[in-house]
Design an enzyme around this catalytic site. Structure first.
Site, PDB file in Angstrom:
ATOM      1  N   SER A   7     105.939  85.386 -85.887  1.00 47.43           N
ATOM      2  CA  SER A   7     105.543  84.506 -86.982  1.00 47.43           C
ATOM      3  C   SER A   7     104.054  84.682 -87.243  1.00 47.43           C
ATOM      4  O   SER A   7     103.225  84.418 -86.368  1.00 47.43           O
ATOM      5  CB  SER A   7     105.822  83.049 -86.611  1.00 47.43           C
ATOM      6  OG  SER A   7     105.042  82.210 -87.436  1.00 47.43           O
ATOM      7  N   HIS A  32     108.171  87.175 -89.703  1.00 44.72           N
ATOM      8  CA  HIS A  32     108.554  85.808 -90.086  1.00 44.72           C
ATOM      9  C   HIS A  32     107.362  85.124 -90.775  1.00 44.72           C
ATOM     10  O   HIS A  32     106.258  85.097 -90.243  1.00 44.72           O
ATOM     11  CB  HIS A  32     108.963  85.051 -88.826  1.00 44.72           C
ATOM     12  CG  HIS A  32     109.417  83.638 -89.055  1.00 44.72           C
ATOM     13  ND1 HIS A  32     110.705  83.322 -89.427  1.00 44.72           N
ATOM     14  CD2 HIS A  32     108.765  82.464 -88.943  1.00 44.72           C
ATOM     15  CE1 HIS A  32     110.825  82.007 -89.535  1.00 44.72           C
ATOM     16  NE2 HIS A  32     109.654  81.453 -89.261  1.00 44.72           N
ATOM     17  N   ASP A  34     105.954  81.652 -92.552  1.00 46.00           N
ATOM     18  CA  ASP A  34     106.153  80.204 -92.625  1.00 46.00           C
ATOM     19  C   ASP A  34     105.475  79.627 -93.856  1.00 46.00           C
ATOM     20  O   ASP A  34     104.253  79.603 -93.959  1.00 46.00           O
ATOM     21  CB  ASP A  34     105.578  79.545 -91.369  1.00 46.00           C
ATOM     22  CG  ASP A  34     106.443  79.826 -90.156  1.00 46.00           C
ATOM     23  OD1 ASP A  34     107.642  79.517 -90.223  1.00 46.00           O
ATOM     24  OD2 ASP A  34     105.925  80.384 -89.177  1.00 46.00           O
ATOM     25  N   MET A  36     104.683  76.447 -96.083  1.00 48.82           N
ATOM     26  CA  MET A  36     104.587  74.974 -95.965  1.00 48.82           C
ATOM     27  C   MET A  36     103.838  74.411 -97.166  1.00 48.82           C
ATOM     28  O   MET A  36     102.871  75.008 -97.634  1.00 48.82           O
ATOM     29  CB  MET A  36     103.820  74.616 -94.686  1.00 48.82           C
ATOM     30  CG  MET A  36     104.394  75.247 -93.428  1.00 48.82           C
ATOM     31  SD  MET A  36     103.557  74.684 -91.957  1.00 48.82           S
ATOM     32  CE  MET A  36     104.295  75.746 -90.709  1.00 48.82           C
ATOM     33  N   HIS A  65     110.614  81.545 -94.279  1.00 45.41           N
ATOM     34  CA  HIS A  65     111.106  80.236 -93.846  1.00 45.41           C
ATOM     35  C   HIS A  65     110.443  79.179 -94.730  1.00 45.41           C
ATOM     36  O   HIS A  65     109.254  78.914 -94.586  1.00 45.41           O
ATOM     37  CB  HIS A  65     110.739  80.066 -92.355  1.00 45.41           C
ATOM     38  CG  HIS A  65     111.012  78.716 -91.780  1.00 45.41           C
ATOM     39  ND1 HIS A  65     110.517  78.338 -90.551  1.00 45.41           N
ATOM     40  CD2 HIS A  65     111.725  77.659 -92.243  1.00 45.41           C
ATOM     41  CE1 HIS A  65     110.912  77.098 -90.285  1.00 45.41           C
ATOM     42  NE2 HIS A  65     111.630  76.653 -91.296  1.00 45.41           N
ATOM     43  N   MET A  67     109.544  75.734 -95.761  1.00 47.98           N
ATOM     44  CA  MET A  67     109.424  74.326 -95.344  1.00 47.98           C
ATOM     45  C   MET A  67     108.788  73.573 -96.502  1.00 47.98           C
ATOM     46  O   MET A  67     107.655  73.099 -96.426  1.00 47.98           O
ATOM     47  CB  MET A  67     108.558  74.231 -94.076  1.00 47.98           C
ATOM     48  CG  MET A  67     109.279  74.701 -92.825  1.00 47.98           C
ATOM     49  SD  MET A  67     108.152  75.138 -91.487  1.00 47.98           S
ATOM     50  CE  MET A  67     107.780  76.830 -91.938  1.00 47.98           C
ATOM     51  N   MET A 136     115.548  74.767 -85.459  1.00 54.51           N
ATOM     52  CA  MET A 136     114.149  74.475 -85.123  1.00 54.51           C
ATOM     53  C   MET A 136     114.114  73.846 -83.731  1.00 54.51           C
ATOM     54  O   MET A 136     114.770  72.840 -83.475  1.00 54.51           O
ATOM     55  CB  MET A 136     113.531  73.510 -86.140  1.00 54.51           C
ATOM     56  CG  MET A 136     113.218  74.109 -87.500  1.00 54.51           C
ATOM     57  SD  MET A 136     112.226  75.612 -87.459  1.00 54.51           S
ATOM     58  CE  MET A 136     110.693  75.022 -86.719  1.00 54.51           C
ATOM     59  N   GLY A 141     105.902  72.541 -88.853  1.00 57.06           N
ATOM     60  CA  GLY A 141     104.579  72.207 -89.387  1.00 57.06           C
ATOM     61  C   GLY A 141     103.443  72.951 -88.703  1.00 57.06           C
ATOM     62  O   GLY A 141     102.448  73.267 -89.344  1.00 57.06           O
ATOM     63  N   PHE A 142     103.612  73.251 -87.434  1.00 55.18           N
ATOM     64  CA  PHE A 142     102.507  73.863 -86.691  1.00 55.18           C
ATOM     65  C   PHE A 142     103.029  74.838 -85.643  1.00 55.18           C
ATOM     66  O   PHE A 142     104.136  74.658 -85.121  1.00 55.18           O
ATOM     67  CB  PHE A 142     101.679  72.779 -85.984  1.00 55.18           C
ATOM     68  CG  PHE A 142     101.161  71.736 -86.941  1.00 55.18           C
ATOM     69  CD1 PHE A 142      99.999  71.953 -87.679  1.00 55.18           C
ATOM     70  CD2 PHE A 142     101.861  70.559 -87.139  1.00 55.18           C
ATOM     71  CE1 PHE A 142      99.551  71.013 -88.592  1.00 55.18           C
ATOM     72  CE2 PHE A 142     101.418  69.605 -88.050  1.00 55.18           C
ATOM     73  CZ  PHE A 142     100.264  69.828 -88.777  1.00 55.18           C
ATOM     74  N   GLY A 143     102.194  75.828 -85.330  1.00 58.68           N
ATOM     75  CA  GLY A 143     102.509  76.730 -84.224  1.00 58.68           C
ATOM     76  C   GLY A 143     102.042  76.100 -82.918  1.00 58.68           C
ATOM     77  O   GLY A 143     101.332  75.085 -82.913  1.00 58.68           O
ATOM     78  N   GLY A 144     102.459  76.702 -81.820  1.00 57.31           N
ATOM     79  CA  GLY A 144     101.935  76.315 -80.514  1.00 57.31           C
ATOM     80  C   GLY A 144     102.455  75.014 -79.931  1.00 57.31           C
ATOM     81  O   GLY A 144     101.866  74.479 -78.993  1.00 57.31           O
ATOM     82  N   ASP A 174     113.327  78.996 -83.575  1.00 58.58           N
ATOM     83  CA  ASP A 174     111.925  78.997 -84.026  1.00 58.58           C
ATOM     84  C   ASP A 174     111.209  77.789 -83.428  1.00 58.58           C
ATOM     85  O   ASP A 174     111.577  76.642 -83.692  1.00 58.58           O
ATOM     86  CB  ASP A 174     111.916  78.920 -85.556  1.00 58.58           C
ATOM     87  CG  ASP A 174     110.537  79.052 -86.171  1.00 58.58           C
ATOM     88  OD1 ASP A 174     109.552  79.254 -85.428  1.00 58.58           O
ATOM     89  OD2 ASP A 174     110.450  78.947 -87.412  1.00 58.58           O
ATOM     90  N   GLY A 175     110.189  78.080 -82.615  1.00 52.23           N
ATOM     91  CA  GLY A 175     109.359  77.015 -82.062  1.00 52.23           C
ATOM     92  C   GLY A 175     109.350  77.012 -80.543  1.00 52.23           C
ATOM     93  O   GLY A 175     110.391  76.834 -79.907  1.00 52.23           O
ATOM     94  N   GLY A 196     105.417  82.830 -82.550  1.00 47.67           N
ATOM     95  CA  GLY A 196     104.089  82.926 -83.157  1.00 47.67           C
ATOM     96  C   GLY A 196     103.001  83.029 -82.119  1.00 47.67           C
ATOM     97  O   GLY A 196     102.514  84.130 -81.809  1.00 47.67           O
ATOM     98  N   SER A 197     102.633  81.899 -81.534  1.00 50.28           N
ATOM     99  CA  SER A 197     101.498  81.876 -80.605  1.00 50.28           C
ATOM    100  C   SER A 197     101.731  82.744 -79.374  1.00 50.28           C
ATOM    101  O   SER A 197     100.795  83.345 -78.850  1.00 50.28           O
ATOM    102  CB  SER A 197     101.177  80.435 -80.199  1.00 50.28           C
ATOM    103  OG  SER A 197     102.327  79.783 -79.715  1.00 50.28           O
TER     104      SER A 197
HETATM  105  C1  DX5 Z   1     106.704  75.990 -87.145  1.00 48.19           C
HETATM  106  C2  DX5 Z   1     107.020  77.345 -87.681  1.00 48.19           C
HETATM  107  C3  DX5 Z   1     107.094  78.396 -86.647  1.00 48.19           C
HETATM  108  C4  DX5 Z   1     105.821  78.609 -85.854  1.00 48.19           C
HETATM  109  C5  DX5 Z   1     106.251  78.880 -84.455  1.00 48.19           C
HETATM  110  O1  DX5 Z   1     106.812  75.044 -88.146  1.00 48.19           O
HETATM  111  O2  DX5 Z   1     108.246  77.344 -88.366  1.00 48.19           O
HETATM  112  O3  DX5 Z   1     107.563  79.629 -87.160  1.00 48.19           O
HETATM  113  O4  DX5 Z   1     105.047  79.674 -86.303  1.00 48.19           O
HETATM  114  O5  DX5 Z   1     105.139  78.899 -83.643  1.00 48.19           O
HETATM  115  P1  DX5 Z   1     105.220  79.014 -82.067  1.00 48.19           P
HETATM  116  O6  DX5 Z   1     106.010  80.249 -81.739  1.00 48.19           O
HETATM  117  O7  DX5 Z   1     103.797  79.090 -81.667  1.00 48.19           O
HETATM  118  O8  DX5 Z   1     105.905  77.761 -81.561  1.00 48.19           O
HETATM  119 ZN    ZN Z   2     109.170  79.381 -88.967  1.00 47.18          ZN
END
Ligand code: DX5
Ligand code: ZN
Length: 219
Positions: A7, A32, A34, A36, A65, A67, A136, A141-144, A174-175, A196-197
């Site tokens: 991501s 991927h 994201d 938002m 994706h 959102m 999910m 909304g956020f990574g990490g 995802d997540g 992602g992270s």
């Molecule tokens: C969250 C996103 C994810 C995000 C995942 O809302 O849909 O795709 O990038 O991040 P990680 O892998 O860091 O949880």
């Molecule tokens: Zn995503």
């Protein structure tokens, strides 16, 4: 078929083209993206313009994706920009069947996304029309963020539902996917792993993706 989809939310956006080429060289299967809107989720990220830029630097499939509220208003633009897989959140789409048809008419493969608290029973009358379902495992909304553990039971239940309907629907997660969680996620029956992270935050993308691959093979 097990696919790894970094991501780009956690990439260095000042060097986005290089980051994408780096994960492609490191063995990523999909990119991927994201999207938002600051309404459906409390964050604002990427529009079709960036997807078009991503398209120009990689030959990998781009998985968008969404959102966002009113996804139907934006699906054609994302498909035109180069998205080959597009997923919509079930919670935002009142006329879900229409959204799914629209994605297909635009030449992309449709997917449906479920928030952590959304039951899989909501898929009953739409599942046969989609290519993938995204579970999910964090609140979008956020990574990490930390992996929500009951997602594992949800994946297992979804896998059974797909089998009982004799479908080939792919399951995406995802997540919170990382070195610690990925083996259990794979064992539960996931096909496509978004991270992602755990990838972009690592020192060596290839080493991380290889290690993921070892942990998901034959699961
Ligand atoms: C969250 C996103 C994810 C995000 C995942 O809302 O849909 O795709 O990038 O991040 P990680 O892998 O860091 O949880
Ligand atoms: Zn995503």
């Amino acid at each position: 078929m097990k696919l790894i989809a970094p991501s780009i939310l956690s990439a260095d956006f000042a060097r986005l083209g290089d980051e994408i080429k780096a994960v492609e060289a490191a063995g990523a299967d999909w990119i991927h993206v994201d999207v938002m809107d600051g309404h459906f989720v409390p964050n604002i990220t990427i529009g079709p313009l960036i997807v078009e830029a991503v398209r120009s630097v990689t030959s990998l499939p781009i998985d968008v994706h969404l959102m966002i509220e009113n996804p139907d208003n934006y699906i054609p633009a994302f498909a035109k920009a180069g998205a080959s897989w597009i997923s919509v959140q079930i919670e935002t789409s009142v006329h879900l069947n229409r959204s799914v048809q629209l994605i297909r008419e635009c030449g992309a493969k449709p997917g449906i996304v479920l928030n952590p608290s959304t039951p899989i029973q909501t898929l009953e009358w739409i599942m046969e029309d989609v290519d993938y379902v995204l579970i999910m495992s964090v609140n979008p909304g956020f990574g990490g963020q930390a992996f929500i553990t009951n997602s594992l039971d949800k994946i297992k239940a979804l896998r059974q539902m797909i089998q009982s309907k004799n479908l080939n629907t792919l399951i995406q997660i995802d997540g919170g996917v990382n070195e610690k969680t990925i083996a259990d996620v794979a064992a539960a029956g996931v096909d496509i792993f978004v991270a992602g992270s755990a990838i972009f935050g690592s020192d060596d993308y290839q080493k991380t993706i290889n290690s993921f691959r070892e942990k998901i093979t034959d699961r």
